[in-house]
Design a protein around this motif. Structure first.
Motif, mmCIF file in Angstrom:
data_model
loop_
_atom_site.group_PDB
_atom_site.id
_atom_site.type_symbol
_atom_site.label_atom_id
_atom_site.label_comp_id
_atom_site.label_asym_id
_atom_site.label_seq_id
_atom_site.Cartn_x
_atom_site.Cartn_y
_atom_site.Cartn_z
ATOM 1 N N ALA A 166 -71.895 46.798 -13.873
ATOM 2 C CA ALA A 166 -71.668 48.034 -14.628
ATOM 3 C C ALA A 166 -71.841 47.718 -16.107
ATOM 4 O O ALA A 166 -70.892 47.448 -16.831
ATOM 5 C CB ALA A 166 -70.278 48.595 -14.355
ATOM 6 N N ILE B 82 -74.766 49.916 -11.863
ATOM 7 C CA ILE B 82 -74.669 51.006 -12.839
ATOM 8 C C ILE B 82 -75.253 50.469 -14.133
ATOM 9 O O ILE B 82 -74.661 49.608 -14.785
ATOM 10 C CB ILE B 82 -73.208 51.450 -13.042
ATOM 11 N N ILE C 142 -67.832 57.809 -10.994
ATOM 12 C CA ILE C 142 -68.653 57.178 -9.962
ATOM 13 C C ILE C 142 -67.724 56.506 -8.960
ATOM 14 O O ILE C 142 -66.858 55.713 -9.347
ATOM 15 C CB ILE C 142 -69.605 56.131 -10.578
ATOM 16 N N VAL D 15 -65.111 54.618 -13.147
ATOM 17 C CA VAL D 15 -65.722 54.005 -11.963
ATOM 18 C C VAL D 15 -64.614 53.528 -11.025
ATOM 19 O O VAL D 15 -63.735 52.782 -11.423
ATOM 20 C CB VAL D 15 -66.618 52.816 -12.349
#
Length: 230
Positions: A211, A182, A194, A222
Motif C-alpha cells: 500500500a 494498492i 478498501i 484500508v
C-alpha cells in the motif's frame, strides 16, 4: 452466430453484440462455450447490464497490454453503472503462468476503469499476463467475491484509484508479484475504504500486501481482515 468453439477470434463480434443490447438486459453465454478474444471485450457508459457466463470460457489470444485484457470496463463516454459479471472462466495466454514478466504485465482478467456499483463473482481467472482484477479511474462501489485467481502474472488485485472496494472470499493460490497491491501512479490517484476480507493466498514473489504509491497520493481506510495464507 458467434463462434463458441474457441476456434476463431470473436472479439469484434462480441463487442458489436454487446453494443446492440439495451441497458437493463442480461446477456447469457452458451453453457460450456469457449470464446476466443484477441482484443478485450470492452464497453463503456452502460447501465444495469448483467453478463451471465453460464460456465463459458473467455480465452485470450492477443498480446500483453491492456488491450488484450478479457473484460475491460471503460470510462470513455461516461463510466459504467450497475454491471454484473458472473460465472465465467477467464484464461490468459501467458507462457509462464503465475510468473512476473517485466514489461509484459498489461493484459488483465477484469479491468475496471471508473464507473460505479460493479459486482464480479464466481469467476476463475488463470494464466493472464497481468492482474486477475485491476481497478482504477476512481471506480466506486466495486465488489469482487467468491472467485479464484489461480495464476496471474503480476498481482491478484491492483488498485490505482478506487473508493469503496471490497474483495472477499477470493482464492489466490499463486501471484507473480503481489497478492494485493494498492499503488497510485500519480498524485491524482489514491484509495479510500478498501476492504480485503476472508480471502486465501498461497505464494507471491514480492508481498502479500503493498500500500504505497506516487508522492502526494493518499491511501486511507484500508481493512485487511480474516485472510488465510497457506
Amino acid at each position: 452466430t458467434i463462434d463458441s468453439t474457441g476456434a476463431t477470434d470473436v472479439s469484434a463480434a462480441l463487442i458489436s453484440f454487446v453494443g446492440s443490447v439495451p441497458d437493463g438486459s442480461t446477456i447469457v453465454f452458451k453453457a460450456g462455450g469457449v470464446y476466443r478474444l484477441n482484443a478485450a471485450l470492452k464497453f463503456a457508459h452502460r447501465h444495469n447490464l448483467t453478463f451471465e457466463g453460464n460456465g463459458a470460457t473467455l480465452k485470450a489470444g492477443g498480446g500483453t497490454t491492456e488491450a488484450s485484457s478479457l473484460f475491460w470496463l471503460g470510462s470513455y463516454l461516461g463510466g459504467n453503472t450497475g454491471i454484473v459479471i458472473r460465472n465465467f472462466t477467464l484464461v490468459g495466454n501467458s507462457t509462464t503462468p503465475g510468473v512476473f514478466q517485466v514489461g509484459r504485465e498489461g493484459a488483465h482478467g477484469v479491468l475496471v476503469d471508473g464507473g460505479s456499483t460493479i459486482d464480479v463473482s464466481n469467476v476463475t481467472v488463470r494464466g493472464v499476463w497481468g492482474d486477475c482484477f485491476y481497478v482504477g479511474g476512481w471506480a466506486d462501489g466495486v465488489s469482487f467475491h467468491d472467485s479464484t485467481c489461480s495464476s496471474n502474472g503480476r498481482n491478484g488485485v491492483t488498485v490505482t484509484s478506487a473508493r469503496n472496494l471490497t474483495v472477499q472470499r477470493v482464492a489466490f493460490p499463486k501471484a507473480g508479484y503481489c497478492t494485493f497491491d494498492i499503488e497510485p501512479n500519480d498524485p491524482t490517484q489514491g484509495a479510500s475504504n478498501i476492504r480485503f476480507l476472508d480471502n486465501t493466498a498461497g505464494s507471491w514473489s514480492n508481498s502479500f500486501l503493498s500500500a504505497e504509491g506516487a508522492s502526494g497520493s493518499v491511501v486511507n481506510g484500508v481493512t485487511v481482515s480474516g485472510n488465510t495464507v497457506t
